[in-house]
Write an enzyme that holds these catalytic residues in place. Structure first.
Site, short mmCIF file in Angstrom:
data_model
loop_
_atom_site.label_atom_id
_atom_site.label_comp_id
_atom_site.label_asym_id
_atom_site.label_seq_id
_atom_site.Cartn_x
_atom_site.Cartn_y
_atom_site.Cartn_z
N LYS A 110 45.89 -49.65 54.57
CA LYS A 110 44.95 -48.99 55.75
C LYS A 110 46.11 -48.76 57.44
O LYS A 110 45.44 -48.23 58.09
CB LYS A 110 43.63 -48.86 55.20
CG LYS A 110 43.48 -49.35 54.16
CD LYS A 110 43.30 -47.57 53.42
CE LYS A 110 42.69 -47.53 52.21
NZ LYS A 110 42.83 -48.26 51.18
C1 LIG Z 1 43.10 -47.65 49.71
C2 LIG Z 1 43.63 -48.98 48.98
C3 LIG Z 1 43.97 -47.85 48.21
C4 LIG Z 1 44.11 -46.43 47.26
O1 LIG Z 1 44.73 -45.43 48.37
P1 LIG Z 1 44.37 -44.77 48.67
O2 LIG Z 1 44.78 -43.99 49.95
O3 LIG Z 1 42.95 -44.50 48.54
O4 LIG Z 1 44.17 -43.73 47.36
C5 LIG Z 1 45.24 -49.05 47.64
N1 LIG Z 1 45.23 -50.08 47.35
C6 LIG Z 1 44.69 -51.17 47.77
C7 LIG Z 1 45.21 -52.23 48.58
C8 LIG Z 1 43.56 -49.65 49.17
O5 LIG Z 1 43.89 -50.79 50.25
#
Ligand SMILES: *Cc1c(COP(=O)(O)O)cnc(C)c1O
Length: 495
Positions: A110
């Site tokens: 993120k």
């Molecule tokens: C948010 C997240 C995901 C999923 O990603 P999306 O964009 O919601 O599909 C997978 N792994 C981790 C560690 C995350 O923080």
């Protein structure tokens, strides 16, 4: 570049789309068309660093942003990553690679978007002539919340409030959020799951009454979730960058196809891969990897999206989601951009909990994607086996993608096409589970688990996690899911 709502009733500039976060008809903003990255541009990007590559890709969509400003913002954002590399590609074996997206301030992918979003949002609001303060509401399954808090803390003219499921995030994730610093932040635990948090926040976003009341107090709402195009756009860049790294290191030739395996929850990360492909990136297959909450696997295999099912809490909590928001953007493309049909399906999902797509759409899906899911035992086994064989520790989410990659290669007899597994979090973010997988030791204390994991793997411990131990929690509010708006009003009151 113009943006349109997937439900057909709103158009916006890029700046407006980012400032608003979600369209007022409840739809998501999508670009009017997919801008191409030309062969020449690909060649030119080979010698660029990550920030330069990201600025080029972003500029394709955000053409009203000043290119120099965009580049400077990317340099600032990605300068915060360990060793100055935001998206390093690591070769594991033969044609298998890991794209490590966890070297940012909060140790999850993120960060790639949320270190940059404050600039995109601030500049977007300025361009869109918005004078009010911005109130960002975030629903999080664990990682978005922390990354957004960190990205926006003490940003002038911005307040940010995060809602997370009280029993639905890991201990480290909870601690990361509860100890957040900054004078403009707030964190609320919700006695429910992520889907309810997301739905409640979306409802506030699309309620004219809520918007009017908050405007009266001097705020306009925006989103830091992947429903915001400003979250999505920076994620497209790392697919290009991974590909270019494969070319420049001689692993593949320019134009060769590459597969990507992506651990998926809200469908934001993998949607960015799809956007990259539509912009011309040579992609073979996109692997959509779920955990035990395998609603997407079922959808991809049967064409029926049915959320009337049990919700599981797993050791990959950031993927514990039954309503994948960004799937709406893919649906929009699959049905030939028929906004009325998308609106109708989303209405059915809201009212009946189910919808179905047609035969042609199903075929298109199957030609682009391979969907798979990984249960709890398989998650543990995958982490264990990989560590045994390659001494490479991976986190519980990444393990789902690795499992899918191995399954795909075996079932489809396609072991030669280079496979990039997208690694979305540091193993130290889920130290107990990873430690258990690797050694069989069940360690109750997170910081002890971090220490033992470090001894077992020799992988460096991120300071942002080890330092949590000495920080005092600042937030302990817990609310019922029906009381989120009251929490918003409480927070928006204090000026
Ligand atoms: C948010 C997240 C995901 C999923 O990603 P999306 O964009 O919601 O599909 C997978 N792994 C981790 C560690 C995350 O923080």
């Amino acid at each position: 570049m113009k943006f349109i709502s997937t439900r057909g009733k709103e158009t916006a500039t890029g700046a407006q789309a980012i400032a608003r976060g979600i369209a007022s008809d409840g739809g998501l903003f999508v670009p009017e068309f997919f801008p191409a990255v030309t062969q020449e541009e690909m060649e030119g990007m080979l010698s660029m660093n990550y920030a330069e590559r990201a600025a080029l890709v972003l500029g394709k969509y955000l053409d009203e942003y000043d290119p120099a400003g965009l580049k400077a913002a990317c340099e600032k954002a990605y300068g915060q990553f360990e060793e100055g590399d935001a998206a390093p590609l690591v070769k594991i074996d033969g044609s298998l690679y890991m794209l490590e997206l966890f070297h940012g301030p909060t140790c999850a992918f993120k960060d790639l978007a949320l270190t940059l979003l404050p600039y995109l949002l601030r500049t977007g609001c300025d361009m869109a002539g918005i004078r009010e303060d911005i109130l960002i509401l975030v629903a999080t399954s664990g990682d978005t919340g922390k990354a957004a808090l960190e990205g926006f803390k003490d940003a002038p003219g911005v307040k940010i409030q995060v809602f997370y499921p009280n029993d639905g995030v890991s201990k480290m994730q909870k601690l990361q959020m509860a100890t957040q610093e900054g004078s403009n932040v707030d964190v609320v635990a919700v006695r429910s799951n992520f889907d309810d948090c997301q739905s409640a926040v979306k409802e506030i976003f699309t309620s004219e009454a809520c918007k009017a009341e908050l405007k009266e107090r001097g705020y306009i709402l925006s989103s830091a979730n992947s429903i915001n195009f400003g979250r999505l756009a920076p994620q497209i860049a790392y697919y290009f960058s991974a590909y270019l790294d494969l070319v420049s290191s001689g692993q593949i030739g320019m134009g060769d196809k590459v597969n990507f395996s992506v651990p998926t929850g809200n469908f934001g990360n993998i949607l960015a891969a799809y956007y990259a492909m539509r912009m011309g990136l040579p992609v073979g297959k996109l692997l959509c990897a779920s955990n035990k909450n395998n609603i997407l696997t079922d959808f991809f295999r049967t064409g029926v999206y049915d959320r009337r099912r049990e919700f599981y809490k797993t050791m990959s909590p950031s993927m514990d989601i039954l309503i994948s928001s960004n799937l709406e953007r893919l649906l929009f493309e699959l049905c030939g951009r028929d906004a009325a049909l998308v609106a109708q399906r989303m209405e059915r999902l809201r009212e009946e909990g189910v919808y179905e797509i047609g035969g042609e759409e199903k075929e298109e899906l199957a030609s682009l994607f391979f969907a798979d899911w990984c249960g709890e035992d398989e998650t543990v086994e995958t982490i264990y086996e990989f560590f045994e064989e390659y001494q490479y520790p991976m986190d519980t989410h990444t393990a789902c993608a690795m499992y899918a990659a191995a399954d795909y290669r075996e079932k489809k007899k396609d072991a030669d096409t280079p496979m990039v597994v997208v690694s979305t979090a540091s193993p130290y973010k889920f130290p107990q589970d990873v430690m258990y997988a690797i050694t069989g030791n069940d360690i109750k204390d997170s910081f002890k688990a971090i220490k033992h994991l470090n001894l077992a793997t020799a992988m460096k411990v991120p300071k942002s996690l080890s330092s949590l131990r000495d920080k005092k929690p600042r937030f302990d509010a817990v609310a019922d899911k029906g009381a989120l708006y009251a929490q918003v009003l409480r927070f928006a009151e204090k000026k």
